[in-house]
Structures are given as structure tokens and as C-alpha cells.
Scaffold this active site. Structure first.
Site, PDB file in Angstrom:
ATOM      1  N   VAL A  71       0.843  -1.200   0.000  1.00 12.55           N
ATOM      2  CA  VAL A  71       0.000   0.000   0.000  1.00 12.55           C
ATOM      3  C   VAL A  71       0.874   1.244   0.000  1.00 12.55           C
ATOM      4  CG1 VAL A  71      -1.720   1.304   1.301  1.00 12.55           C
ATOM      5  CG2 VAL A  71      -1.849  -1.189   1.237  1.00 12.55           C
ATOM      6  N   CYS A  72       0.493   2.240  -0.819  1.00  6.24           N
ATOM      7  CA  CYS A  72       1.154   3.552  -0.792  1.00  6.24           C
ATOM      8  C   CYS A  72       0.070   4.622  -0.818  1.00  6.24           C
ATOM      9  CB  CYS A  72       2.114   3.701  -1.968  1.00  6.24           C
ATOM     10  SG  CYS A  72       1.297   3.760  -3.580  1.00  6.24           S
ATOM     11  N   ALA A  73       0.435   5.859  -1.105  1.00  8.04           N
ATOM     12  CA  ALA A  73      -0.534   6.952  -1.070  1.00  8.04           C
ATOM     13  C   ALA A  73      -1.537   6.878  -2.225  1.00  8.04           C
ATOM     14  CB  ALA A  73       0.190   8.291  -1.087  1.00  8.04           C
TER      15      ALA A  73
END
Length: 376
Positions: A71-73
Site C-alpha cells: 500500500v502507498c498513497a
């Protein structure tokens, strides 16, 4: 090529309390402020810039055959890390499509109940933000309460159910997220209802939401009865549906109570908050099911994914309702306030119609957790 996982798939895992391992590659401060949470969810934070030279160190923390969701932004960095992990021999890697921005906007509909005379009540759980909104359906009509700005989700749900959204209602002027109520009413040709004491600076037309002025949805006896209950804002108004369900807005939550400071009026409004919680609500039946507009803790999710509790039960277990001495209550409320929501002043102005940010700016304004409650 790594496989992407949708927010729908991840939401079902959270609701079902499935064991899930997440690798969050955002910066440490962003991660500390806000992350994916749930029973069974384990999250490892390893910032993306630490992995630019290789992901070998991850093998020390994660079994290469173990399923992991990166998961990232926004979804770009996570896809790159997932592909790097696959090249390093990790065999079961997914990246979350759209990242935390998409997670913040996901709404999970949960049926609360069948109402009298054939109606139904649904709660929309915004897992990434802690927002709760509602749809009352009766005959071929619907009312949406405390709508989020992602209006298409309510429109698609109403179409699926074969009903027309005739009313949209906000229990108060929101400060932590942008309301979709007015836009949804415009889109659907319905009427938008807002408490007049919160509408002193709005720039648009609305229908006053006032105690004693019932809103009938459909041709059945499903009624929404406003109950003036100030404290979170000066206009906060609760909604009684079917004489069984009390929508408390941001006044009362399952494990906490509303904060009175988001318009800079904590000292003025703390007495209103106490009056609502310790007098007005106490006159109501303890059998009423409380349906709040937010939740703060994963533990507030029931097994079906809903957030609800009987009013009588809250008077026994919610610590915010246990402080009999007035000054002690005032101290608890004013000294246990979490950080104010990101951009809350601009969010209030947007909800007043004084600002009209572009969609991407609205997303940025809302990023972060629910901060509408007083926390011990």
C-alpha cells in the site's frame, strides 16, 4: 507482473476479520497519522525510499510465500515495490489499487434493518475515514443522511434498489469531511435539509431541518423526526427513524462523545454538549439503537461490519456518559481533544458553499483519520 487488489476486496477482508498482512510504503509520519486497521490486519511500515536500492531486507520480516498487500498513497509506488518483490522471489504479492486515496473513498453498504411497513435502513461504512452515512428506503423513495462527497455510490445503490433519492439530510455542518448532501440533491432533483442554526453563513438554498417537522419517506410510516441536540455544533440535530433508530450525528458515538471545538466554540458549546448527552438523550428510551455519523476505533465495528449500539448500553459502558460532576465533564472534554481534522476550516467553508475546490483538492483536504470525537 504483480496483481492489484481492489478496495472492495480489502474491505470484505476487514469486515470479515480475515488475517491480512499489509506492507505500507508511505513515509513514517504519514503512516503514524493514518493507516489501514482492523481485527486480523497486521501492518508493516517500510518507507518506499528505503527500498529503492532493493527489497532484500523485506525477506527478514516477511515469508516469501506469504500473501502480502503493498500500500502507498496513490497506488504507483506500491505497484513498483510489488514488482520488485516478485523479482526477488516473493510469490504472493498484491498492490492496493489506488492506494490510501482510494481506501479513503471506499463506502461499504451494510443493511441495518427492515423498517415498519416494508421500508429498509442501510449504513454506508467509510472504512478508511471512519465516516458513517445512511439511506432510508420506503416504497420508491429514499433519503440519504450525512452523505459523503462520493455521490455516485449512493446514486448507483438507489438505482440498484429501484428508488429515487428524494431527500438528503445533514445532521450538522460537517468539519472533517466534505458533505455530498447538497450535490446529491442537485443531481437527483431532491431537497437538501440542514439545521438552520448551522446554516447562518451558507451561500445556497436549503430546507431547514427543525424539530417537530417530520420528513416522510415514501408512502409508508417511515418518518425522520429531527431532535435538536446541540454540542458538537450549535445546530446539531438528531434523527429518530421508525421510533427505533437514533441517528446521533457527531454528538454521541459508540465508544466516545462528540467534540465541541471545531468552530472555535469549545467553552461555549461544552455546556450544550452536556445538556444533550446527560438530559435530552436520557429522556429517550434506552431501547433505541444509536447510529452515529462516525466511529473512531476498529472495535466499534460489529460482526456484520455495522456500527450500532443500544442507547441504554452506552449509558452503562461509554465513559463519556459516566462523568456526573459538571466541572469534571468540562475538563474531560476540553483536555482530551485529538488534533483537529486536516483542513477543517476549509472543509467547513466548502460545506458552506464559500469555496468550491476541484475534485483532487477535495481528496487532499479529507486525507486522514476521523477526528470528530473526544478521546480519553
Amino acid at each position: 507482473m504483480s496483481q492489484s487488489m481492489t478496495t472492495n476486496e480489502l474491505a470484505r477482508r476487514v469486515i470479515n476479520r480475515e488475517e491480512t498482512l499489509i506492507l505500507d510504503v508511505r513515509n513514517t509520519d504519514e503512516f503514524a497519522d493514518w493507516k489501514i486497521e482492523g481485527d486480523g490486519i497486521e501492518v508493516i511500515n517500510e518507507p518506499y525510499f528505503n527500498l529503492l536500492d532493493g527489497v532484500e531486507t523485506l525477506a527478514e520480516k516477511i515469508n516469501k510465500d506469504q500473501e502480502i498487500i503493498v500500500v502507498c498513497a496513490k497506488g504507483g509506488s506500491s505497484k513498483m515495490v510489488a514488482e520488485m518483490m516478485e523479482e526477488e522471489g516473493f510469490t504472493n504479492v498484491h498492490d492496493l489499487e489506488g492506494g490510501m486515496k482510494a481506501w479513503s473513498e471506499h463506502l461499504e453498504p451494510v443493511k441495518i434493518a427492515d423498517l415498519n411497513d416494508g421500508g429498509s435502513l442501510y449504513q454506508f461504512v467509510r472504512l478508511g475515514k471512519g465516516c458513517l452515512s445512511y439511506m432510508v428506503i420506503s416504497e420508491n423513495e429514499a433519503a440519504v443522511l450525512d452523505a459523503n462527497r462520493m455521490t455516485n455510490i449512493y446514486e448507483q445503490f438507489a438505482e440498484k434498489k429501484g428508488v429515487t433519492i428524494k431527500y438528503t439530510i445533514d445532521t450538522h455542518l460537517h468539519a472533517d469531511h466534505i458533505s455530498g448532501g447538497r450535490q446529491l440533491a442537485i443531481n437527483m432533483g431532491g431537497t437538501y435539509h440542514l439545521p438552520p442554526k448551522d446554516a447562518g453563513e451558507v451561500t445556497y438554498d436549503y430546507v431547514p431541518l427543525e424539530e417537530g417537522k417530520d420528513i416522510t419517506v415514501g408512502t409508508t410510516t417511515v418518518k425522520v423526526q429531527p431532535l435538536y441536540s446541540p454540542g458538537h455544533t450549535i445546530g446539531s440535530t438528531s434523527l429518530l427513524i421508525d421510533d427505533q433508530y437514533l441517528l446521533t450525528g457527531d454528538i454521541l458515538f459508540v465508544k466516545s462523545i462528540g467534540r465541541p471545538d471545531l468552530a472555535g466554540k469549545a467553552d461555549d458549546w461544552v455546556d450544550d454538549l452536556r445538556e444533550t448527552l446527560y438530559s435530552r438523550y436520557k429522556e429517550l428510551s434506552g431501547d433505541l439503537v444509536v447510529l452515529p455519523a462516525h466511529y473512531s476505533f476498529v472495535e466499534e465495528l460489529n460482526e456484520d461490519g455495522s456500527v450500532q449500539a443500544h442507547l441504554g448500553n452506552l449509558y452503562q459502558h461509554n465513559e463519556g456518559l459516566q462523568v456526573d460532576e459538571e466541572q469534571a465533564f468540562r475538563t474531560m472534554v476540553t483536555e482530551n481533544l485529538p488534533p483537529q481534522p486536516n483542513e477543517y476550516e476549509n472543509i467547513r467553508k466548502t460545506n458552506m458553499g464559500k469555496m468550491n475546490p476541484e475534485d483532487e483538492e477535495q481528496r487532499e483536504m479529507e486525507i486522514g483519520p476521523n477526528r470528530c470525537a473526544v478521546h480519553d
